[in-house]
Design a protein around this motif. Structure first.
Motif, PDB file in Angstrom:
ATOM      1  N   MET A 299       6.178  -5.615 -11.669  1.00  0.00           N
ATOM      2  CA  MET A 299       5.048  -4.961 -11.220  1.00  0.00           C
ATOM      3  C   MET A 299       3.835  -5.570 -11.826  1.00  0.00           C
ATOM      4  O   MET A 299       3.633  -5.608 -12.914  1.00  0.00           O
ATOM      5  CB  MET A 299       5.002  -3.446 -11.241  1.00  0.00           C
ATOM      6  CG  MET A 299       5.859  -2.664 -10.309  1.00  0.00           C
ATOM      7  SD  MET A 299       5.119  -2.856  -8.733  1.00  0.00           S
ATOM      8  CE  MET A 299       3.262  -2.182  -9.131  1.00  0.00           C
TER       9      MET A 299
ATOM     10  N   TYR B 271       0.314  -5.016 -10.660  1.00  0.00           N
ATOM     11  CA  TYR B 271      -0.912  -4.366 -10.684  1.00  0.00           C
ATOM     12  C   TYR B 271      -0.923  -3.219  -9.815  1.00  0.00           C
ATOM     13  O   TYR B 271      -0.018  -3.123  -8.612  1.00  0.00           O
ATOM     14  CB  TYR B 271      -2.108  -5.262  -9.809  1.00  0.00           C
ATOM     15  CG  TYR B 271      -3.397  -4.676  -9.329  1.00  0.00           C
ATOM     16  CD1 TYR B 271      -3.438  -4.465  -8.044  1.00  0.00           C
ATOM     17  CD2 TYR B 271      -4.357  -4.402 -10.242  1.00  0.00           C
ATOM     18  CE1 TYR B 271      -4.789  -4.095  -7.696  1.00  0.00           C
ATOM     19  CE2 TYR B 271      -5.469  -3.636 -10.007  1.00  0.00           C
ATOM     20  CZ  TYR B 271      -5.647  -3.607  -8.351  1.00  0.00           C
ATOM     21  OH  TYR B 271      -6.826  -3.048  -8.014  1.00  0.00           O
ATOM     22  N   TYR B 272      -1.588  -2.016 -10.003  1.00  0.00           N
ATOM     23  CA  TYR B 272      -1.520  -1.007  -9.089  1.00  0.00           C
ATOM     24  C   TYR B 272      -2.823  -0.157  -9.457  1.00  0.00           C
ATOM     25  O   TYR B 272      -3.443  -0.089 -10.453  1.00  0.00           O
ATOM     26  CB  TYR B 272      -0.314   0.010  -9.279  1.00  0.00           C
ATOM     27  CG  TYR B 272      -0.305   1.205  -8.199  1.00  0.00           C
ATOM     28  CD1 TYR B 272      -0.702   2.488  -8.826  1.00  0.00           C
ATOM     29  CD2 TYR B 272      -0.422   0.998  -6.938  1.00  0.00           C
ATOM     30  CE1 TYR B 272      -0.892   3.624  -8.083  1.00  0.00           C
ATOM     31  CE2 TYR B 272      -0.424   2.180  -6.010  1.00  0.00           C
ATOM     32  CZ  TYR B 272      -0.486   3.489  -6.686  1.00  0.00           C
ATOM     33  OH  TYR B 272      -0.648   4.396  -5.725  1.00  0.00           O
ATOM     34  N   ASN B 273      -3.378   0.144  -8.230  1.00  0.00           N
ATOM     35  CA  ASN B 273      -4.938   0.735  -8.279  1.00  0.00           C
ATOM     36  C   ASN B 273      -4.473   2.076  -7.577  1.00  0.00           C
ATOM     37  O   ASN B 273      -4.560   2.388  -6.353  1.00  0.00           O
ATOM     38  CB  ASN B 273      -5.819   0.127  -7.476  1.00  0.00           C
ATOM     39  CG  ASN B 273      -7.456   0.690  -7.202  1.00  0.00           C
ATOM     40  OD1 ASN B 273      -7.473   1.773  -7.953  1.00  0.00           O
ATOM     41  ND2 ASN B 273      -8.514  -0.066  -7.646  1.00  0.00           N
TER      42      ASN B 273
ATOM     43  N   ASN C 109      -4.638   2.878  -3.872  1.00  0.00           N
ATOM     44  CA  ASN C 109      -3.182   3.010  -3.693  1.00  0.00           C
ATOM     45  C   ASN C 109      -2.723   1.471  -3.166  1.00  0.00           C
ATOM     46  O   ASN C 109      -1.780   1.200  -2.417  1.00  0.00           O
ATOM     47  CB  ASN C 109      -2.762   3.795  -2.609  1.00  0.00           C
ATOM     48  CG  ASN C 109      -3.046   5.276  -3.051  1.00  0.00           C
ATOM     49  OD1 ASN C 109      -2.805   5.474  -4.145  1.00  0.00           O
ATOM     50  ND2 ASN C 109      -3.612   5.954  -2.163  1.00  0.00           N
TER      51      ASN C 109
ATOM     52  N   GLY D  66      -1.050  -2.217  -4.294  1.00  0.00           N
ATOM     53  CA  GLY D  66      -0.293  -2.619  -5.724  1.00  0.00           C
ATOM     54  C   GLY D  66       0.203  -4.144  -5.284  1.00  0.00           C
ATOM     55  O   GLY D  66       0.324  -4.682  -4.125  1.00  0.00           O
TER      56      GLY D  66
ATOM     57  N   ASP E 193       1.491   5.095 -12.147  1.00  0.00           N
ATOM     58  CA  ASP E 193       1.038   4.138 -12.740  1.00  0.00           C
ATOM     59  C   ASP E 193       1.899   2.684 -12.530  1.00  0.00           C
ATOM     60  O   ASP E 193       3.146   3.050 -12.071  1.00  0.00           O
ATOM     61  CB  ASP E 193       0.467   4.066 -14.046  1.00  0.00           C
ATOM     62  CG  ASP E 193       1.579   4.566 -15.020  1.00  0.00           C
ATOM     63  OD1 ASP E 193       1.517   4.401 -16.221  1.00  0.00           O
ATOM     64  OD2 ASP E 193       2.920   4.984 -14.531  1.00  0.00           O
ATOM     65  N   VAL E 194       1.608   1.613 -13.103  1.00  0.00           N
ATOM     66  CA  VAL E 194       2.447   0.469 -12.873  1.00  0.00           C
ATOM     67  C   VAL E 194       3.820   0.627 -13.508  1.00  0.00           C
ATOM     68  O   VAL E 194       4.851   0.310 -12.677  1.00  0.00           O
ATOM     69  CB  VAL E 194       1.873  -0.745 -13.733  1.00  0.00           C
ATOM     70  CG1 VAL E 194       2.593  -1.750 -13.827  1.00  0.00           C
ATOM     71  CG2 VAL E 194       0.401  -1.157 -12.728  1.00  0.00           C
TER      72      VAL E 194
ATOM     73  N   LEU F 192       5.963   2.932 -11.047  1.00  0.00           N
ATOM     74  CA  LEU F 192       6.361   2.295  -9.940  1.00  0.00           C
ATOM     75  C   LEU F 192       7.358   1.217 -10.272  1.00  0.00           C
ATOM     76  O   LEU F 192       8.517   1.199  -9.264  1.00  0.00           O
ATOM     77  CB  LEU F 192       4.919   1.518  -9.314  1.00  0.00           C
ATOM     78  CG  LEU F 192       4.204   2.264  -8.452  1.00  0.00           C
ATOM     79  CD1 LEU F 192       2.948   1.417  -8.063  1.00  0.00           C
ATOM     80  CD2 LEU F 192       4.973   2.539  -7.012  1.00  0.00           C
TER      81      LEU F 192
ATOM     82  N   GLU G 185       0.726  -1.174   0.065  1.00  0.00           N
ATOM     83  CA  GLU G 185       0.078   0.025   0.021  1.00  0.00           C
ATOM     84  C   GLU G 185       0.924   1.155  -0.002  1.00  0.00           C
ATOM     85  O   GLU G 185       1.809   1.112   0.690  1.00  0.00           O
ATOM     86  CB  GLU G 185      -0.881  -0.015   1.351  1.00  0.00           C
ATOM     87  CG  GLU G 185      -2.308  -0.194   1.222  1.00  0.00           C
ATOM     88  CD  GLU G 185      -2.905  -0.207   2.596  1.00  0.00           C
ATOM     89  OE1 GLU G 185      -3.221  -1.369   3.064  1.00  0.00           O
ATOM     90  OE2 GLU G 185      -3.060   0.818   3.080  1.00  0.00           O
TER      91      GLU G 185
END
Lengths: 295, 148
Positions: free
Chosen positions: B55, B57-59, B63, B65, B25-26, B29, B12
Motif C-alpha cells: 500500500m 498512499y491513502y488520503n 478516500n 489510495g 490508514d495505510v 488498508l 477510491e
C-alpha cells in the motif's frame, strides 16, 4: 455504456430508501442504466399489474458536477451529464415442468415489463426454457450448487434463439460460501458459451453490494473470461439483449412493427404520403409505405 | 535484462456511513487487503503476491489510495479488493479507478481525482473553498513525495 440489468425491486410496502442509495451508487460508479427486477414464483397472473415505477431521479442523473450540486434524490455526485435509463424486468422462478407459465405475448402482465427472465430450478425446465419459452434471459442461481449440468447442445440452442444467460455476482459479495458456487457455476457457463450471450449483473439486495464496472470486469477474469469479453458482458451484450427484448415485445414474429403515422415528426411526414380526406384503415401504414395512396 | 514490472492501482473507497475521519490508514488498508487475498486465494495467493504488494498512499479526506502489485498477479489483489465488504468494521466499497505501469502516471491520476473529489465536496457545501484548496495542496505534496 455500462448497465446493470438486475436490481431487485423491493417487495410491496418495503422502504425504497435502500433502492435510492443503490441507484445513487450506480450513477456514481458510471453505470448508465438499470433494470429493476420483480421476482415472482410460479405463474404470473395476467391480472396483476407491473409494480415497477421508475424513480424520480431529480437532477442527479442529468447534471454535471461543474454545475454544482442541486437538491436531488441522489446525493452523490454524478459527474457524467448523461441520462440514466431505468427499465423493468420480471424473473419467473420456475419449478414445475408441467405448469404453464404463459411466457408469451398473450399475457398482458408479462408484456408490460421490458425484460422477461426465467430462473429454472431443474434440468427439464432449463431445456424447456432453452427450446420453447419466449424469454430474454435465463438466470441460473449462482449462489448454490446447480442441480444439473450445463450441456452444450441445450445451451447452444438457446444462444441460437438469441436468449442470454445471466451471471449475478451479488451472492458472492454477500456470502463467502456462495462465492465458491458462483465461481464454479460461472466458470462452467463460460466454458460452454465462451462469453457469447452472457451478461453479468449485480442482483444487489443492499446498496453496498454493487461494484464498479471495471471491478466487475476484473472479477470476470476469475471465471476465466478475458477482459474484452467481460467488458462486452456488461455493455454491448446488454444492449443487444435490450434490442432483442424490444423486438420480441413490439413486433409481430420479429418481422413487422405497426406505428400510427402521428409518430413521424414534421420533417419525416412526407413518408406517409399525401393525406386523404377519408379516414381509412390504410391511414395507419407502416412508415415509408406509400403503396396505399389513393390519388 | 529482465525488469521487475509493476502495476500501480488507484482506488477510491465509498463508505456506507459517509463519515470522514482518521480511523483507516495505510496500515489498516494493507492488512485488510492482505487478509482478503489470503482468505480468497489461500496460501498460493498470499505467497505469490508476497513482497510485490504494498500500500503506497491513502488520503482519508478524499478516500483515494494507491497500491502497487507485481504486473503478473495484480488481478489477484484487485479481485481481493472487490470482495472486501468492510474495513475496521465500517462497511465500504473499494472501487479501482485507474491502473498504470509507472508511478508517475498514477500520481497524476491521483492528484486529479483528489482535486475532483474536493471540488465536488465544496460544491455540495460541505467544506469551504480555502479548506478544499488546502487539502488539495497537501494531497499533491504527499503524492509527489511517494517513491518506489
Amino acid at each position: 455504456m455500462f448497465v446493470d440489468l438486475n436490481i431487485p425491486w423491493p417487495a410491496a410496502g418495503a422502504d425504497s430508501a435502500e433502492l435510492k442509495k443503490t441507484i445513487g451508487l450506480l450513477v456514481q460508479f458510471g453505470y448508465e442504466g438499470v433494470a429493476y427486477n420483480n421476482i415472482v414464483e410460479g405463474k404470473v397472473a395476467a391480472s396483476k399489474s407491473n409494480p415497477i415505477k421508475p424513480l424520480r431521479l431529480g437532477n442527479g442523473g442529468e447534471e454535471t458536477s461543474a454545475q454544482g450540486a442541486l437538491p436531488s434524490v441522489i446525493s452523490q455526485s454524478a459527474p457524467r451529464g448523461k441520462l440514466f435509463h431505468q427499465l423493468s424486468r420480471v424473473t419467473v422462478i420456475a419449478e414445475e415442468s408441467n405448469q404453464n407459465y404463459q411466457l408469451n405475448g398473450n399475457n398482458a402482465n408479462i408484456a408490460s415489463y421490458d425484460l422477461v427472465a426465467i430462473k429454472p430450478l431443474n434440468e427439464k425446465l432449463l431445456q424447456q426454457a432453452c427450446q420453447t419459452f419466449e424469454v430474454d434471459i435465463i438466470s441460473l442461481d449462482m449462489g448454490t450448487r446447480l442441480p444439473f449440468f450445463l450441456k452444450p447442445p441445450t445451451i447452444n440452442l438457446a444462444i441460437q434463439r438469441g436468449i442470454f444467460f445471466e451471471i449475478s455476482y451479488g451472492a458472492a459479495i454477500r456470502d463467502t460460501t456462495a462465492r465458491r458456487h458462483l465461481i464454479t457455476n460461472a466458470a462452467a457457463l463460460i466454458r460452454v458459451t465462451k462469453g457469447k450471450n452472457v451478461i453479468i449483473t449485480s442482483e444487489a439486495q443492499r446498496a453496498m453490494e454493487v461494484r464498479g464496472p471495471y471491478d466487475v470486469i476484473n472479477l470476470a477474469s476469475v471465471f476465466s473470461l478475458n477482459q474484452a469479453l467481460a467488458r462486452n458482458c456488461i455493455s454491448s451484450n446488454c444492449r443487444s439483449l435490450l434490442y432483442r427484448a424490444a423486438t420480441r415485445r413490439e413486433t409481430y414474429r420479429g418481422v413487422m412493427l405497426m406505428e400510427p403515422s402521428s409518430v413521424l415528426g414534421a420533417i419525416a411526414a412526407w413518408k406517409a404520403g399525401p393525406t386523404t380526406t377519408e379516414e381509412t384503415d390504410d391511414e395507419k401504414d407502416e412508415e415509408g409505405n406509400n403503396a396505399m395512396e389513393t390519388d | 535484462m529482465v525488469r521487475f514490472k509493476n502495476r500501480y492501482l488507484l482506488f477510491e473507497i465509498t463508505w456506507e456511513d459517509g463519515v470522514t475521519d482518521d480511523s483507516v490508514d495505510v496500515r489498516a488498508l494493507s492488512n485488510t487487503i492482505r487478509k482478503s487475498i489470503e482468505y480468497n486465494f489461500g496460501d498460493y495467493g498470499a505467497a505469490i503476491m508476497g513482497s510485490g504488494f504494498s500500500m503506497k498512499y491513502y488520503n482519508p479526506y478524499t478516500n483515494v489510495g494507491i497500491f502497487r502489485a507485481s504486473r503478473d498477479h495484480f488481478r489477484i489483489a484487485w479481485t481481493a479488493c472487490t470482495f472486501i465488504t468492510a474495513i475496521r468494521g465500517r462497511s465500504c466499497i473499494i472501487n479501482v479507478v485507474h491502473t498504470a505501469g509507472t508511478l508517475k502516471s498514477v500520481q497524476t491520476a491521483a492528484i486529479e481525482r483528489g482535486k475532483e473529489i474536493l471540488l465536488d465536496l465544496h460544491h455540495k457545501g460541505l467544506i469551504k473553498e480555502s479548506r478544499a484548496s488546502e487539502l488539495a495542496d497537501k494531497a499533491k505534496k504527499d503524492i509527489m513525495e511517494l517513491d518506489f
